[in-house]
Motif scaffolding. Structure first.
Motif, PDB file in Angstrom:
ATOM      1  N   ASN A 178     -11.191  83.161  31.743  1.00 27.09           N
ATOM      2  CA  ASN A 178     -11.965  83.688  30.653  1.00 27.09           C
ATOM      3  C   ASN A 178     -10.854  83.485  29.256  1.00 27.09           C
ATOM      4  OD1 ASN A 178     -14.237  85.421  31.651  1.00 27.09           O
ATOM      5  ND2 ASN A 178     -12.525  85.833  33.227  1.00 27.09           N
ATOM      6  N   LEU A 179     -11.608  83.139  28.251  1.00 27.33           N
ATOM      7  CA  LEU A 179     -10.717  82.727  27.008  1.00 27.33           C
ATOM      8  C   LEU A 179     -11.400  83.745  26.026  1.00 27.33           C
ATOM      9  CD1 LEU A 179     -10.594  79.146  26.901  1.00 27.33           C
ATOM     10  CD2 LEU A 179      -9.047  80.852  27.797  1.00 27.33           C
ATOM     11  N   THR A 180     -10.439  84.211  24.869  1.00 27.96           N
ATOM     12  CA  THR A 180     -11.156  84.713  23.591  1.00 27.96           C
ATOM     13  C   THR A 180     -10.566  83.728  22.634  1.00 27.96           C
ATOM     14  OG1 THR A 180      -9.088  86.163  23.380  1.00 27.96           O
ATOM     15  CG2 THR A 180     -10.945  87.118  24.534  1.00 27.96           C
ATOM     16  N   VAL A 181     -11.490  83.084  21.812  1.00 27.83           N
ATOM     17  CA  VAL A 181     -11.332  82.355  20.587  1.00 27.83           C
ATOM     18  C   VAL A 181     -11.789  82.558  19.388  1.00 27.83           C
ATOM     19  CG1 VAL A 181     -11.304  80.157  22.497  1.00 27.83           C
ATOM     20  CG2 VAL A 181     -13.366  80.822  21.180  1.00 27.83           C
ATOM     21  N   ALA A 182     -11.111  82.137  18.497  1.00 29.01           N
ATOM     22  CA  ALA A 182     -11.681  82.268  16.837  1.00 29.01           C
ATOM     23  C   ALA A 182     -12.895  82.081  16.653  1.00 29.01           C
ATOM     24  CB  ALA A 182     -10.470  81.894  16.203  1.00 29.01           C
ATOM     25  N   SER A 183     -13.309  80.585  17.259  1.00 28.48           N
ATOM     26  CA  SER A 183     -14.362  80.010  17.051  1.00 28.48           C
ATOM     27  C   SER A 183     -14.775  79.051  18.131  1.00 28.48           C
ATOM     28  CB  SER A 183     -14.260  79.254  15.731  1.00 28.48           C
ATOM     29  OG  SER A 183     -13.757  77.944  15.956  1.00 28.48           O
ATOM     30  N   LEU A 184     -16.081  78.563  17.976  1.00 24.75           N
ATOM     31  CA  LEU A 184     -16.355  77.505  19.106  1.00 24.75           C
ATOM     32  C   LEU A 184     -15.928  76.260  18.715  1.00 24.75           C
ATOM     33  CD1 LEU A 184     -19.832  79.278  19.951  1.00 24.75           C
ATOM     34  CD2 LEU A 184     -17.784  79.156  21.233  1.00 24.75           C
ATOM     35  N   ARG A 185     -15.087  75.912  17.942  1.00 26.87           N
ATOM     36  CA  ARG A 185     -14.559  74.432  17.647  1.00 26.87           C
ATOM     37  C   ARG A 185     -13.966  73.862  19.032  1.00 26.87           C
ATOM     38  NH1 ARG A 185     -12.351  73.142  12.211  1.00 26.87           N
ATOM     39  NH2 ARG A 185     -10.933  71.835  13.614  1.00 26.87           N
ATOM     40  N   LEU A 186     -14.497  72.364  18.993  1.00 19.91           N
ATOM     41  CA  LEU A 186     -13.736  71.794  20.241  1.00 19.91           C
ATOM     42  C   LEU A 186     -12.171  71.833  20.482  1.00 19.91           C
ATOM     43  CD1 LEU A 186     -14.435  69.570  22.412  1.00 19.91           C
ATOM     44  CD2 LEU A 186     -14.179  67.992  20.565  1.00 19.91           C
ATOM     45  N   ASP A 187     -11.731  71.560  19.240  1.00 29.79           N
ATOM     46  CA  ASP A 187     -10.112  71.487  19.418  1.00 29.79           C
ATOM     47  C   ASP A 187      -9.495  72.862  19.867  1.00 29.79           C
ATOM     48  OD1 ASP A 187     -10.810  72.759  16.982  1.00 29.79           O
ATOM     49  OD2 ASP A 187      -9.223  71.783  15.814  1.00 29.79           O
ATOM     50  N   GLY A 188     -10.001  73.958  19.285  1.00 27.71           N
ATOM     51  CA  GLY A 188      -9.646  75.120  19.786  1.00 27.71           C
ATOM     52  C   GLY A 188      -9.587  75.363  21.174  1.00 27.71           C
ATOM     53  N   ILE A 189     -10.780  75.187  21.792  1.00 30.28           N
ATOM     54  CA  ILE A 189     -11.181  75.557  23.175  1.00 30.28           C
ATOM     55  C   ILE A 189     -10.541  74.666  23.966  1.00 30.28           C
ATOM     56  CG2 ILE A 189     -13.082  75.702  24.946  1.00 30.28           C
ATOM     57  CD1 ILE A 189     -14.960  76.451  22.537  1.00 30.28           C
ATOM     58  N   VAL A 190     -10.574  73.261  23.743  1.00 30.03           N
ATOM     59  CA  VAL A 190      -9.653  72.129  24.593  1.00 30.03           C
ATOM     60  C   VAL A 190      -8.039  72.835  24.644  1.00 30.03           C
ATOM     61  CG1 VAL A 190      -8.879  70.016  24.682  1.00 30.03           C
ATOM     62  CG2 VAL A 190     -11.082  70.388  24.312  1.00 30.03           C
ATOM     63  N   SER A 191      -7.531  73.243  23.431  1.00 29.55           N
ATOM     64  CA  SER A 191      -6.177  73.537  23.300  1.00 29.55           C
ATOM     65  C   SER A 191      -6.079  74.681  24.409  1.00 29.55           C
ATOM     66  CB  SER A 191      -5.689  73.965  22.060  1.00 29.55           C
ATOM     67  OG  SER A 191      -6.376  74.976  21.322  1.00 29.55           O
ATOM     68  N   ASP A 192      -6.797  75.622  24.270  1.00 30.51           N
ATOM     69  CA  ASP A 192      -6.718  77.009  25.000  1.00 30.51           C
ATOM     70  C   ASP A 192      -6.900  76.624  26.546  1.00 30.51           C
ATOM     71  OD1 ASP A 192      -6.302  78.307  22.743  1.00 30.51           O
ATOM     72  OD2 ASP A 192      -7.962  79.490  22.805  1.00 30.51           O
ATOM     73  N   TYR A 194      -6.149  73.952  28.366  1.00 31.64           N
ATOM     74  CA  TYR A 194      -5.252  73.011  28.862  1.00 31.64           C
ATOM     75  C   TYR A 194      -3.851  73.525  28.520  1.00 31.64           C
ATOM     76  CZ  TYR A 194      -9.123  70.110  30.588  1.00 31.64           C
ATOM     77  OH  TYR A 194     -10.054  69.693  31.071  1.00 31.64           O
ATOM     78  N   ARG A 195      -3.922  74.583  27.650  1.00 30.67           N
ATOM     79  CA  ARG A 195      -2.498  75.026  27.262  1.00 30.67           C
ATOM     80  C   ARG A 195      -1.814  74.336  26.365  1.00 30.67           C
ATOM     81  NH1 ARG A 195      -3.914  77.823  32.127  1.00 30.67           N
ATOM     82  NH2 ARG A 195      -3.963  80.079  31.953  1.00 30.67           N
ATOM     83  N   LEU A 196      -2.361  73.613  25.713  1.00 28.87           N
ATOM     84  CA  LEU A 196      -1.820  72.703  24.587  1.00 28.87           C
ATOM     85  C   LEU A 196      -1.945  73.107  23.314  1.00 28.87           C
ATOM     86  CD1 LEU A 196      -3.333  69.436  25.843  1.00 28.87           C
ATOM     87  CD2 LEU A 196      -1.107  70.258  26.330  1.00 28.87           C
ATOM     88  N   SER A 197      -0.943  72.874  22.403  1.00 28.20           N
ATOM     89  CA  SER A 197      -0.929  73.134  21.030  1.00 28.20           C
ATOM     90  C   SER A 197      -1.975  72.533  20.305  1.00 28.20           C
ATOM     91  CB  SER A 197       0.462  72.753  20.255  1.00 28.20           C
ATOM     92  OG  SER A 197       0.494  71.350  20.250  1.00 28.20           O
ATOM     93  N   ALA A 199      -2.180  70.969  17.672  1.00 24.65           N
ATOM     94  CA  ALA A 199      -1.541  69.569  16.992  1.00 24.65           C
ATOM     95  C   ALA A 199      -1.571  68.569  18.126  1.00 24.65           C
ATOM     96  CB  ALA A 199      -0.186  69.745  16.534  1.00 24.65           C
ATOM     97  N   LYS A 200      -1.565  68.954  19.556  1.00 24.42           N
ATOM     98  CA  LYS A 200      -1.489  68.057  20.363  1.00 24.42           C
ATOM     99  C   LYS A 200      -2.753  67.568  20.969  1.00 24.42           C
ATOM    100  CE  LYS A 200       3.025  68.731  22.575  1.00 24.42           C
ATOM    101  NZ  LYS A 200       3.954  69.042  23.774  1.00 24.42           N
ATOM    102  N   VAL A 201      -3.897  68.513  20.533  1.00 18.21           N
ATOM    103  CA  VAL A 201      -5.170  67.829  21.063  1.00 18.21           C
ATOM    104  C   VAL A 201      -5.967  67.221  19.770  1.00 18.21           C
ATOM    105  CG1 VAL A 201      -5.443  69.562  22.624  1.00 18.21           C
ATOM    106  CG2 VAL A 201      -6.362  69.941  20.233  1.00 18.21           C
ATOM    107  N   LEU A 202      -5.528  67.174  18.753  1.00 18.48           N
ATOM    108  CA  LEU A 202      -6.278  66.827  17.625  1.00 18.48           C
ATOM    109  C   LEU A 202      -6.358  65.262  17.585  1.00 18.48           C
ATOM    110  CD1 LEU A 202      -5.018  69.033  14.307  1.00 18.48           C
ATOM    111  CD2 LEU A 202      -7.336  68.656  15.385  1.00 18.48           C
ATOM    112  N   GLN A 203      -5.218  64.735  17.762  1.00 22.85           N
ATOM    113  CA  GLN A 203      -4.941  63.273  17.624  1.00 22.85           C
ATOM    114  C   GLN A 203      -5.916  62.428  18.894  1.00 22.85           C
ATOM    115  OE1 GLN A 203      -4.471  61.297  14.831  1.00 22.85           O
ATOM    116  NE2 GLN A 203      -5.096  59.724  15.941  1.00 22.85           N
ATOM    117  N   PRO A 204      -5.578  63.003  19.868  1.00 23.65           N
ATOM    118  CA  PRO A 204      -6.599  62.311  21.100  1.00 23.65           C
ATOM    119  C   PRO A 204      -7.935  62.601  20.919  1.00 23.65           C
ATOM    120  CG  PRO A 204      -4.624  63.733  21.831  1.00 23.65           C
ATOM    121  CD  PRO A 204      -4.653  63.985  20.465  1.00 23.65           C
TER     122      PRO A 204
END
Length: 260
Positions: A178-192, A194-197, A199-204
């Motif tokens: 279960n997660l709580t996120v600010a929005s449904l943006r791809l980068d935000g959910i992926v980072s949460d 996989y517990r990555l920052s 910045a580390k998911v943006l370029q990939p």
């Protein structure tokens, strides 16, 4: 192919679209029957879309069992029954006397199958059980694989071909979180997930290492919706199971299922 049709597909998909369009054209105009290699769900969607536009082609998909993810497509002239054509799929069983077999995973088997010199497209779904692995493989190469696959991740294995009705499928397990996120943006959910920052998911993501429902997605701000399957190269896949509403602080509660 028209630019209008290309606009419906990601640039990375254009080569496959060209190939699939040629299959459709040959079935419609040259009365040819085409049996494809195994397609992922996105590729199957593209083939279905092109056949729907044609109207003069028969089509069916077969992955060896009803719930298959990867399937072969059979395209026929409209007057031929696609259901009567054999998908030519074989079942390879892999076993071992070595207790370490139970520690092997999907990636170990896939890597060893590719290591004997075959293409990924010739391999369908792979089912990893506690003391066996059942692999759906194109019949035209299954004997080659049976003779040459002798080891999986340093474990000596035995192989045999079985009738498809002997398949013991494994339903992929989902580890819920279960997660709580600010929005449904791809980068935000992926980072949460996989517990990555961020910045580390943006370029990939921008470089094409992320897919939504098997379609390449390079826009980090792409919003996800319930049911979407996201794959992030090197980290695995997850499904957005449910959008559960908002917290009192306006954040969005999500239920995620990670494929394990």
């Amino acid at each position: 192919m028209t630019n209008e049709l290309y606009s419906h597909f990601h640039p990375d998909e254009h080569r496959f679209v060209d190939k699939a369009q040629e299959w459709v054209r040959r079935a419609a105009e040259q009365h040819a029957v085409k049996r494809t290699d195994f397609l992922d769900p996105r590729q199957a969607f593209i083939v279905q879309s092109l056949v729907n536009r044609s109207g003069d082609v028969g089509l069916r998909f077969d992955g060896g069992y009803a719930q298959a993810e990867r399937k072969r497509a059979i395209l026929t002239p409209v007057y031929r029954d696609a259901d009567a054509e054999d998908a030519d799929i074989g079942l390879l069983a892999v076993t071992s006397d070595d207790a370490r077999l139970s520690q092997l995973d999907h990636g170990d088997y896939l890597g060893s199958l590719l290591g004997v010199g075959i293409k990924r497209d010739k391999i369908g779904d792979i089912h990893v059980g506690p003391d066996y692995c059942h692999c759906l493989i194109a019949n035209e190469i299954i004997d080659f694989v049976r003779l040459n696959l002798q080891q999986v991740h340093r474990v000596h294995v035995y192989t045999e071909t079985l009738p498809l009705d002997r398949l013991r499928p494994i339903v992929p397990a989902l580890e819920e979180m279960n997660l709580t996120v600010a929005s449904l943006r791809l980068d935000g959910i992926v980072s949460d997930v996989y517990r990555l920052s961020r910045a580390k998911v943006l370029q990939p993501i921008k470089s094409g290492r992320c897919k939504i429902n098997w379609k390449p997605e390079e826009d980090p701000s792409k919003p996800l919706k319930e049911g979407d399957v996201v794959s992030f190269q090197g980290f695995g896949r997850f499904r957005l199971l449910e959008v559960e509403g908002e917290t009192k602080k306006g954040r969005i509660r999500l239920k995620i299922g990670k494929f394990v």
